[in-house]
Motif scaffolding. Sequence first.
Motif, PDB file in Angstrom:
ATOM      1  N   SER A 142       0.849  -1.188   0.000  1.00 13.91           N
ATOM      2  CA  SER A 142       0.000   0.000   0.000  1.00 13.91           C
ATOM      3  C   SER A 142       0.881   1.234   0.000  1.00 13.91           C
ATOM      4  O   SER A 142       1.731   1.407   0.874  1.00 13.91           O
ATOM      5  N   PRO A 148       0.680   5.506  -1.941  1.00 15.93           N
ATOM      6  CA  PRO A 148       0.131   6.372  -2.988  1.00 15.93           C
ATOM      7  C   PRO A 148       1.129   6.524  -4.128  1.00 15.93           C
ATOM      8  O   PRO A 148       2.334   6.327  -3.958  1.00 15.93           O
ATOM      9  N   ASP A 163      -4.942   2.935  -3.527  1.00 15.54           N
ATOM     10  CA  ASP A 163      -4.969   4.111  -2.669  1.00 15.54           C
ATOM     11  C   ASP A 163      -5.801   5.251  -3.244  1.00 15.54           C
ATOM     12  O   ASP A 163      -5.913   6.296  -2.614  1.00 15.54           O
ATOM     13  N   ARG A 170      -7.447   1.092   0.303  1.00 12.39           N
ATOM     14  CA  ARG A 170      -7.187   1.901   1.495  1.00 12.39           C
ATOM     15  C   ARG A 170      -8.262   2.970   1.577  1.00 12.39           C
ATOM     16  O   ARG A 170      -8.566   3.640   0.580  1.00 12.39           O
ATOM     17  N   ASN A 187      -9.874   6.367   3.468  1.00  7.62           N
ATOM     18  CA  ASN A 187      -9.787   7.520   4.359  1.00  7.62           C
ATOM     19  C   ASN A 187     -11.147   7.624   5.044  1.00  7.62           C
ATOM     20  O   ASN A 187     -12.122   8.065   4.433  1.00  7.62           O
ATOM     21  N   SER A 204      -7.206  13.898   3.565  1.00  8.94           N
ATOM     22  CA  SER A 204      -5.959  13.136   3.589  1.00  8.94           C
ATOM     23  C   SER A 204      -5.527  12.815   2.167  1.00  8.94           C
ATOM     24  O   SER A 204      -6.365  12.622   1.279  1.00  8.94           O
ATOM     25  N   GLN A 205      -4.215  12.769   1.975  1.00  7.61           N
ATOM     26  CA  GLN A 205      -3.686  12.350   0.673  1.00  7.61           C
ATOM     27  C   GLN A 205      -3.633  10.838   0.561  1.00  7.61           C
ATOM     28  O   GLN A 205      -3.251  10.301  -0.481  1.00  7.61           O
ATOM     29  N   PHE A 206      -4.014  10.142   1.629  1.00 13.90           N
ATOM     30  CA  PHE A 206      -3.939   8.688   1.647  1.00 13.90           C
ATOM     31  C   PHE A 206      -5.339   8.077   1.598  1.00 13.90           C
ATOM     32  O   PHE A 206      -6.198   8.398   2.418  1.00 13.90           O
TER      33      PHE A 206
END
Length: 254
Positions: free
Chosen positions: A78, A80, A99, A123, A125, A138-140
């Motif tokens: 995992s 990004p 992601d 994944r 958020n 979030s960037q994730f």
Amino acid sequence: MKNADAYYLYDEAVILENLQTLRQTFPDFRFFYSAKTNPNRHILETLLANGCGIDAASAGEVRLAESFGVAKENISYSAPGKTDDDIRLSLPHCRLIADSMGELSRIDKIAGELGGGFEIGIRINPAFSMDSPFGMPSQFGIDYELLDSLPVLQNARITSIHTHIQSQNLGWETLARYYENVFVLAENLKTRGFSIRIINFGSGCGIVYDESCQTPLDMEALGDAVRKLTEKYAGTAETLIIEPGRYLVGKAGV
């Protein structure tokens, strides 16, 4: 004056003691060591020999795990920003975690080129944070609110979810609340038609860096809370995963 040679020394006994503490705290969980924490081959050998899987944050870490003979189902990848080459090279050798929405579509396309039939994860958020019932940008991961708009997959099947929203947490009550929220998230997704076999909770378990102002995470209290949660949510998923990194090795080296 000549510069002295420097080296890092890690105490295997401390690492194994930390692993045993985690097993007592999370008796129904598997542990995927976050290789990015310290990918030293001797540390990896110790943890793999004692039943850990690998949490990879790059295609290189997937290849590293594979070089140790780690089975596909024991490697989770995992991160990004995966390139198409990252996906193509890693998909047959690990459980790939999407992601973003765009990455999910690219994974499905490449999965078709490789013959299809791949089980993957996403994944998320979530719509909560460690300290609040409300989510944060979030960037994730894929925002929880977008999960009903996931692309229809032809060559891959989502069977696992992955969340990780904060590291280095020393509050057992905060962590217990977070783990329960993830269980509730998985239950909610199952009612919406998702086939969830695996829940990866990330980690969050912190270590003390400054004894003058930090109190160690109460693993006994956390363990009691976790056992109640696994009883309450028994059957939610076949496999529960924690991704420890610094908790295992952060205090083991000099």
